[in-house]
Design a protein around this motif. Structure first.
Motif, PDB file in Angstrom:
ATOM      1  N   LEU A  22     -22.658 -16.592 -39.042  1.00 17.25           N
ATOM      2  CA  LEU A  22     -21.875 -17.109 -38.003  1.00 17.25           C
ATOM      3  C   LEU A  22     -20.458 -17.103 -38.352  1.00 17.25           C
ATOM      4  CD1 LEU A  22     -22.483 -17.406 -34.926  1.00 17.25           C
ATOM      5  CD2 LEU A  22     -22.610 -19.855 -35.503  1.00 17.25           C
ATOM      6  N   GLU A  23     -19.569 -16.357 -37.725  1.00 15.95           N
ATOM      7  CA  GLU A  23     -18.247 -16.487 -37.791  1.00 15.95           C
ATOM      8  C   GLU A  23     -17.267 -16.654 -36.598  1.00 15.95           C
ATOM      9  OE1 GLU A  23     -14.889 -13.694 -39.710  1.00 15.95           O
ATOM     10  OE2 GLU A  23     -16.643 -13.633 -41.002  1.00 15.95           O
ATOM     11  N   ASP A  24     -16.580 -17.834 -36.428  1.00 13.14           N
ATOM     12  CA  ASP A  24     -15.816 -18.211 -35.401  1.00 13.14           C
ATOM     13  C   ASP A  24     -16.731 -17.725 -34.019  1.00 13.14           C
ATOM     14  OD1 ASP A  24     -13.760 -18.983 -36.978  1.00 13.14           O
ATOM     15  OD2 ASP A  24     -13.000 -16.820 -37.104  1.00 13.14           O
ATOM     16  N   GLY A  25     -18.103 -18.401 -33.952  1.00  9.88           N
ATOM     17  CA  GLY A  25     -19.057 -18.107 -32.947  1.00  9.88           C
ATOM     18  C   GLY A  25     -19.387 -16.678 -32.839  1.00  9.88           C
ATOM     19  N   VAL A  26     -19.350 -15.803 -33.792  1.00 11.61           N
ATOM     20  CA  VAL A  26     -19.644 -14.396 -33.540  1.00 11.61           C
ATOM     21  C   VAL A  26     -20.796 -14.108 -34.536  1.00 11.61           C
ATOM     22  CG1 VAL A  26     -18.963 -11.995 -33.983  1.00 11.61           C
ATOM     23  CG2 VAL A  26     -17.266 -13.550 -32.764  1.00 11.61           C
ATOM     24  N   GLU A  27     -21.931 -13.650 -34.261  1.00 14.09           N
ATOM     25  CA  GLU A  27     -22.840 -13.178 -35.138  1.00 14.09           C
ATOM     26  C   GLU A  27     -22.636 -11.958 -35.850  1.00 14.09           C
ATOM     27  OE1 GLU A  27     -26.929 -13.509 -33.197  1.00 14.09           O
ATOM     28  OE2 GLU A  27     -27.386 -11.639 -34.057  1.00 14.09           O
TER      29      GLU A  27
END
Length: 243
Positions: free
Chosen positions: A59-64
């Motif tokens: 998970l990166e800044d709310g992105v999968e």
């Protein structure tokens, strides 16, 4: 990410011959909910995944984010093979009721951004490969991985075509396939529920290295009074050695 049940889409795949969810969370009793990314985020859609944690996803800044640049493996995709040998139709799925933002990293710095409801990976072993009736090899010996992504759906022809055009442009792909999709829409003379319910659509190949194939597509059912367009993303790899 909180895990909750969700109905899974039916998936029919013929590995390599065509372009293209898990039970038992490790360390916890079956059916126990846990955050597969190790970072709960109340703002994200609830996601179901039963099985090992996938090493290729974070998970990166709310992105999968899915890193598809490496060699595919059951560890990378969190696939539980249940100790079977050879592996037959082992499936890992990451499924949510609401669409969630996802990013797929491909070799060559290619990136596909797409809201997703399901990310499904299917694994099969072919110790002797597959041949057709003439004896020609259609799938080399090895372990095959196929990834299918169910993207957002859009109601109505104009919105469906425009959504596909936008997705292609965001992936730095030619948008001419959106024109092809429009032609398919225009080719349907009338809406008749007695006609075939087969799907029509368009697909665009995503440039990737040899030994890998990828495509972004949009499809609709012409017998629907208001056509619903479904975005999909497929990735398959040439079989890798069976461990």
């Amino acid at each position: 990410m909180v895990l909750r049940p969700r109905r899974l889409s039916a998936v029919a795949l013929v590995v390599t011959a065509a372009v293209v969810l898990l039970s038992g969370c490790v360390g916890q009793p079956p059916g126990t909910a846990r955050d597969v990314l190790g970072s709960p985020d109340p703002g994200r859609a609830d996601v179901q995944h039963d099985g090992p944690e996938p090493t290729a996803m974070h998970l990166e800044d709310g992105v999968e984010v899915w890193d598809l640049t490496g060699t595919p493996s059951v560890e990378a995709f969190g696939v539980d093979t249940d100790g079977g040998s050879p592996v037959r139709n082992a499936v890992a799925a990451f499924s949510s009721t609401d669409d969630r933002p996802a990013r797929f990293l491909l070799p060559g710095d290619r990136v596909v951004d797409l809201p997703v409801g399901e990310v499904i990976v299917t694994v099969d072993d072919f110790p002797d490969g597959l041949t057709d009736s003439s004896g020609q090899v259609i799938t080399p010996a090895g372990r095959s991985f196929v990834l299918q992504v169910e993207g957002p759906s859009t109601s109505g022809a104009a919105a469906g075509v425009e959504a596909y055009r936008h997705a292609l442009g965001a992936a730095a792909l030619p948008t001419s396939a959106a024109d092809e999709l429009q032609e398919k829409v225009d080719s349907v003379p009338s809406i008749d529920e007695t006609e075939t319910s087969g799907r029509l659509g368009a697909s665009t190949d995503v440039p990737v290295p040899d030994g890998m194939s990828a495509a972004l597509s949009s499809r609709f059912r012409p017998s629907d009074t208001t056509p619903t367009f479904r975005m999909q993303f497929f990735v398959s790899w040439a079989p890798v050695p069976i461990p």
